[in-house]
Design an enzyme around this catalytic site. Structure first.
Site, PDB file in Angstrom:
ATOM      1  N   LYS A   1       0.592  -1.600  -0.120  1.00 31.70           N
ATOM      2  CA  LYS A   1       0.132   0.279  -0.227  1.00 31.70           C
ATOM      3  C   LYS A   1       0.878   1.033   0.278  1.00 31.70           C
ATOM      4  O   LYS A   1       0.454   2.287  -0.476  1.00 31.70           O
ATOM      5  CB  LYS A   1      -0.958   0.066   1.031  1.00 31.70           C
ATOM      6  CG  LYS A   1      -2.244   0.407   1.192  1.00 31.70           C
ATOM      7  CD  LYS A   1      -2.372   1.375   0.273  1.00 31.70           C
ATOM      8  CE  LYS A   1      -3.762   2.791  -0.241  1.00 31.70           C
ATOM      9  NZ  LYS A   1      -4.832   2.644   0.581  1.00 31.70           N
TER      10      LYS A   1
ATOM     11  N   LYS B   1      -0.504  11.839   4.824  1.00 32.27           N
ATOM     12  CA  LYS B   1      -0.521  11.002   5.463  1.00 32.27           C
ATOM     13  C   LYS B   1       0.298   9.493   4.814  1.00 32.27           C
ATOM     14  O   LYS B   1       1.258   8.932   5.875  1.00 32.27           O
ATOM     15  CB  LYS B   1      -1.726  10.053   6.411  1.00 32.27           C
ATOM     16  CG  LYS B   1      -1.056   9.360   7.349  1.00 32.27           C
ATOM     17  CD  LYS B   1      -2.105   7.659   7.093  1.00 32.27           C
ATOM     18  CE  LYS B   1      -3.383   8.042   7.513  1.00 32.27           C
ATOM     19  NZ  LYS B   1      -2.887   6.983   6.614  1.00 32.27           N
TER      20      LYS B   1
END
Length: 293
Positions: free
Chosen positions: A176, A244
């Site tokens: 990811k 983030k």
């Protein structure tokens, strides 16, 4: 027969992604017990016949398999081990599946701690945004032991259209991180290209149309390029979330003494938008930095 009618599942985190994912599991026949930091989001699902409870611990007492879709690594830790966290109610032989984007090191540590309670852990972050969550077409990349993955597969079949068991615990989150680097840089590339086209006197919509037929074609150009042209930045994936995720990718790279200069610049551009109070816009709003808005 519905695919999940014999399943009782816990689900924590009912934001842009979590809510449609939860509803898809419900529509597949599963019984859902849900919790959300903001209770109103959970209460809204009660109208669909989904049970909401006040704490993660109550979710754990009711379900053997629990899915998490919360904001960040500290939120995952709080849900797992904080006051009234899942660990206070976990059943032995339970399974927790983290489908958010969480830092790799903490993911591995969470799995070790839960193993001491006889609970398996799978990190299974997703790609595809809110559209993929709604349509059940997410790309799912997972890390974990084979037996835990096999238990999770029926759920993944409902939530996504593409699944890869990448490797051991943490491997899903590594994948990811790589995904978010590509997404962030690709959004930046499309933003720069369309800004260049506009400033040089060409119609960005026509430029996008031309590029969709060649090597520059991508899902980002297709979806986010259109958003940039339309100026439609209702969030499917927020700027704050993208930033983030890029920050986590940079931290992971630093653990292995690796510098990612383009990723660092991309993260700085997103930070500029956050500093301007635009963090809740869709990440395709990166084009606003280039346009000086």
């Amino acid at each position: 027969m519905k695919r999940l009618e014999n399943y009782t599942l816990g689900f924590i985190g009912l934001g842009l992604m979590g809510r449609p994912m939860c509803l898809n599991l419900h529509q597949a026949g599963a019984r859902l017990i849900v919790h959300n930091r903001s209770p109103e989001a959970a209460k809204q699902l009660e109208r669909a016949g989904i049970l909401s409870v006040a704490t993660p611990a109550e979710v754990a007492r009711s379900a053997d398999i629990i899915l998490l879709m919360v904001a960040d690594t500290p939120a995952v830790e709080q849900v797992l081990f904080g006051p009234s966290g899942l660990v206070e109610g976990l059943r032995e032989n339970g399974l927790i599946i983290d489908m958010g984007t969480t830092a790799v090191g903490p993911t591995r540590e969470f799995a070790k701690r839960l193993k001491q309670h006889g609970v398996d852990y799978v990190d299974a972050p997703v790609s595809g945004g809110e559209i993929g969550a709604i349509n059940g077409t997410l790309t799912i990349m997972a890390g974990g032991e084979e037996q835990a993955i096999q238990r999770a597969l029926p759920l993944f079949d409902v939530l996504g259209s593409r699944f890869t068991h990448v490797g051991d615990i943490g491997a899903g989150q590594i994948a990811k991180a790589a995904n978010q680097v590509i997404v962030g840089l690709n959004i930046g590339a499309v933003a720069e290209a369309l800004t260049l086209a506009r400033q040089a006197g060409a119609d960005p919509a026509k430029v996008r149309e031309a590029l969709m037929g060649g090597f520059a074609s991508s899902r980002i150009l297709e979806v986010h390029g259109q958003r940039m042209i339309d100026g439609d930045f209702a969030p499917g994936g927020k700027i704050t979330t993208q930033h983030k995720d890029l920050r986590q990718a940079l931290e992971l790279a630093a653990d292995y003494h690796l510098e990612l200069p383009a990723t660092r610049l991309n993260a700085e551009l997103y930070q500029t938008l956050i500093d301007q109070g635009l963090g809740d816009l869709d990440h395709s709003a990166l084009i606003k930095v280039l346009k000086g808005e």
